[in-house]
Design a protein around this motif. Structure first.
Motif, PDB file in Angstrom:
ATOM      1  N   ILE A 173       0.855  -1.198   0.000  1.00 35.44           N
ATOM      2  CA  ILE A 173       0.000   0.000   0.000  1.00 35.44           C
ATOM      3  C   ILE A 173       0.884   1.239   0.000  1.00 35.44           C
ATOM      4  N   THR A 174       0.630   2.140  -0.923  1.00 36.61           N
ATOM      5  CA  THR A 174       1.317   3.428  -0.978  1.00 36.61           C
ATOM      6  C   THR A 174       0.296   4.531  -0.756  1.00 36.61           C
ATOM      7  N   VAL A 175       0.502   5.340   0.275  1.00 35.54           N
ATOM      8  CA  VAL A 175      -0.378   6.477   0.551  1.00 35.54           C
ATOM      9  C   VAL A 175       0.167   7.697  -0.180  1.00 35.54           C
ATOM     10  N   ILE A 176      -0.669   8.348  -0.961  1.00 33.84           N
ATOM     11  CA  ILE A 176      -0.280   9.530  -1.727  1.00 33.84           C
ATOM     12  C   ILE A 176      -1.119  10.705  -1.250  1.00 33.84           C
ATOM     13  N   HIS A 177      -0.458  11.737  -0.753  1.00 35.20           N
ATOM     14  CA  HIS A 177      -1.152  12.912  -0.237  1.00 35.20           C
ATOM     15  C   HIS A 177      -1.364  13.903  -1.379  1.00 35.20           C
ATOM     16  N   GLY A 178      -2.581  14.037  -1.823  1.00 31.19           N
ATOM     17  CA  GLY A 178      -2.897  14.957  -2.909  1.00 31.19           C
ATOM     18  C   GLY A 178      -4.282  14.678  -3.458  1.00 31.19           C
ATOM     19  N   LYS A 179      -4.723  15.518  -4.366  1.00 35.81           N
ATOM     20  CA  LYS A 179      -6.032  15.361  -5.000  1.00 35.81           C
ATOM     21  C   LYS A 179      -5.904  14.453  -6.219  1.00 35.81           C
ATOM     22  N   VAL A 180      -6.954  13.706  -6.506  1.00 39.70           N
ATOM     23  CA  VAL A 180      -6.910  12.811  -7.669  1.00 39.70           C
ATOM     24  C   VAL A 180      -6.780  13.601  -8.959  1.00 39.70           C
ATOM     25  N   GLU A 181      -7.181  14.884  -8.923  1.00 44.78           N
ATOM     26  CA  GLU A 181      -7.077  15.716 -10.113  1.00 44.78           C
ATOM     27  C   GLU A 181      -5.637  16.119 -10.421  1.00 44.78           C
ATOM     28  N   GLU A 182      -4.701  15.959  -9.453  1.00 42.41           N
ATOM     29  CA  GLU A 182      -3.356  16.466  -9.669  1.00 42.41           C
ATOM     30  C   GLU A 182      -2.245  15.444  -9.483  1.00 42.41           C
ATOM     31  N   VAL A 183      -2.480  14.364  -8.760  1.00 48.06           N
ATOM     32  CA  VAL A 183      -1.398  13.410  -8.512  1.00 48.06           C
ATOM     33  C   VAL A 183      -1.143  12.568  -9.759  1.00 48.06           C
ATOM     34  N   GLU A 184       0.042  11.991  -9.811  1.00 47.84           N
ATOM     35  CA  GLU A 184       0.405  11.083 -10.902  1.00 47.84           C
ATOM     36  C   GLU A 184       0.738   9.717 -10.305  1.00 47.84           C
ATOM     37  N   LEU A 185       0.408   8.676 -11.043  1.00 51.12           N
ATOM     38  CA  LEU A 185       0.692   7.306 -10.610  1.00 51.12           C
ATOM     39  C   LEU A 185       1.637   6.641 -11.602  1.00 51.12           C
ATOM     40  N   PRO A 186       2.463   5.713 -11.132  1.00 48.19           N
ATOM     41  CA  PRO A 186       3.415   5.051 -12.030  1.00 48.19           C
ATOM     42  C   PRO A 186       2.784   3.981 -12.907  1.00 48.19           C
ATOM     43  N   GLU A 187       1.543   3.620 -12.630  1.00 49.73           N
ATOM     44  CA  GLU A 187       0.899   2.562 -13.413  1.00 49.73           C
ATOM     45  C   GLU A 187      -0.609   2.732 -13.359  1.00 49.73           C
TER      46      GLU A 187
END
Length: 532
Positions: free
Chosen positions: A252-266
């Motif tokens: 599990i990786t927690v990413i702090h940010g909005k779905v409109e702005e974050v980027e994912l590696p896959e």
């Protein structure tokens, strides 16, 4: 342009993220190792020292916090770097290690994603200019700098509303309120675990992860990896909670940010989220859920939930109507410390009826079968939620006064093994969403079998909610002055952002069991959704 070691130039670029590719060690052969474990948000500053010109990347732990201190992450000397544009917003970097004076040479490869194409172009041009001639870089134009930080969420949502929204969900007491909703949490758990095969070995994105409980459920169901995206300060608590389960936390990786702005590696095989508010659409998180689908989900990927249904039916409730109407009696005083308050009576009356009532009510108060408005989250567009218009047509089952429109919703987790519904219907076990009722200030009088028509028109606004326009009509039971049958019509405008939390708890099932014993046939109007 020359600067002393550690000094900054005027070229400062934000709104970027780095994600892992590979790290290669060359020594008569090659070995492939992972570079980083997760994508990170970064800013970049151009600098120079005695070794040459370089780009200094700084890690941003909380992209939404303007006062957050930056931590140096990676120094990339441009004479030792290869930068290739491989997409409108994507660059690939291959950087040799400048500290490797002895032993095998090392290089690190990573992807760099800008949030906007124009930002990617500006950054790439700046790199080439600085690398080739070192001329002074100008600061990014103010319009571009502002646009960098912009996204769909910020364009349509008032900043003060967003601040309060994320503050609310950043508190553990509100997360506890949702966790202790055992209908809600238990249904999510069952939907995931019963459909274990859908999650096994799959990449999952948890949209608006909150405490991280849904991410942990997905990991329990053997998900390959879960990206838990959370924009509020609750992201830090989610990391703590997830770290308490070592066997799951590695996936599990927690990413702090909005779905409109974050980027994912896959890309994700499955989206999971709890995007529902009162009346299903309140808080406008369903729009972010749709944006996450478009940004992260593979074609034909699964969504949990995948469908929502809004139910609407007219109701009678003299007690509730009297309770609301009596609130305005205060303003009928003509001698309140010598002041006549009656000038504000009508406005106060209108104000009390502009508040949707949130509570749990006896389903026997419904006087007709509900109208259902169906929303398919798999195919819906973000724009579909900006304005929702539902025509209403009912047939009254009894002679009664109509005091308004009752609403509730349910959502479907369409798992391959066990499709499961989560319902907030009256008579079912109460959830933290309760039900919602829109009162009309002028009740209608109807006979059994008489049609009731109308319209529910909801318009989204920037405070993350909706203005609700409700109209209900029925033919009059008495002729007008010309001897012709007239029409009763009542309209009301409500603000879903400002409800009246009545919070009465109607005991579930007790009435239903009694009705089943006494009237097994005539209770068909009293709808049940457990078997939907």
């Amino acid at each position: 342009m020359e600067a002393s070691s550690g000094s900054e130039t005027d070229g400062d670029f934000n709104g970027m993220s780095i994600f892992p590719l590979i790290e290669t060690v060359v020594d008569g052969g090659s070995e492939v190792l992972p570079a980083f474990g997760r994508p990170i948000s970064v800013s970049a500053v151009f600098k120079s020292d005695r070794q040459g010109r370089f780009v200094e990347f700084f890690r941003i732990y909380r992209p939404t916090d303007k006062n957050e201190k930056l931590e140096p992450f990676k120094r990339c000397y441009l004479h030792l770097s290869q930068v290739v544009k491989i997409g409108p917003k994507l660059q690939m970097w291959v950087v040799e290690d400048s500290d490797a004076n002895e032993g095998p040479s090392q290089s690190m490869s990573f992807g760099l994603q800008c949030c906007l194409q124009r930002a990617s172009n500006a950054f790439y041009s700046a790199i080439q200019e600085f690398k080739n001639n070192g001329t002074k870089l100008e600061t990014v134009a103010s319009t571009d700098a502002n646009t960098l930080a912009k996204n769909k969420f910020e364009e349509k949502i008032d900043p003060s509303s967003a601040k309060m929204y994320f503050h609310y969900y950043g508190q553990l007491l509100h997360q506890q309120n949702m966790l202790q909703d055992y209908v809600r949490t238990g249904t999510y758990y069952a939907a995931v675990i019963e459909n274990h095969a859908d999650f096994h070995g799959k990449v999952v994105v948890d949209v608006g992860a909150g405490s991280g409980i849904l991410s942990l459920f997905a990991a329990q169901a053997s998900a390959k990896h879960v990206y838990a995206i959370e924009a509020s300060a609750m992201a830090d608590n989610a990391r703590l909670l997830i770290a308490g389960s070592p066997s799951l936390s590695q996936r599990i990786t927690v990413i702090h940010g909005k779905v409109e702005e974050v980027e994912l590696p896959e890309k994700a095989d499955i989206l999971i989220s709890d995007p529902m508010g009162t009346l299903l659409v309140n808080e406008r998180m369903l729009e972010s859920y749709i944006i996450a689908r478009d940004r992260f989900l593979v074609p034909n990927g699964k969504m949990f939930p995948s469908r929502g249904r809004l139910h609407m039916a007219p109701f009678r409730d003299e007690l509730l109507y009297g309770e609301i109407a009596n609130k305005a009696l205060f303003w009928q005083q003509k001698n309140y410390y010598g002041v006549d308050l009656t000038a504000l009576r009508d406005k106060a009356f209108q104000g009390y009826f502009s508040q949707p009532v949130v509570d749990a009510f006896d389903p026997r108060l419904l006087i007709a079968q509900p109208v259902i408005h169906d929303i398919d989250f798999v195919t819906a567009k973000e724009e579909d939620f900006f304005e929702i218009d539902v025509p209403l047509q009912f047939k009254s089952s009894v002679s009664a006064g109509v005091h308004g429109l009752a609403c509730w919703f349910d959502v479907l987790f369409d798992g391959s093994a066990v499709p499961r519904w989560l319902t907030t219907s009256p008579g079912s076990p109460t959830t933290h969403w309760y039900q919602i009722r829109c009162l009309i200030s002028q009740p209608l009088c109807v006979l059994a079998g008489q049609p009731v028509t109308g319209r529910l028109h909801m318009i989204a606004h920037s405070s993350q909610s909706y203005t609700v326009h409700l109209t209900l009509s029925a033919s009059s039971m008495t002729p007008d002055l010309n001897g012709v049958g007239g029409t009763q019509t009542s309209t009301v405008e409500l603000d879903l952002k400002e409800p009246y939390y009545r919070m009465t708890q109607f005991p579930a099932y007790a009435w239903f069991q009694q009705e089943q014993t006494q009237q097994p046939v005539s209770s068909s109007l009293l709808l049940r959704y457990d078997s939907v």
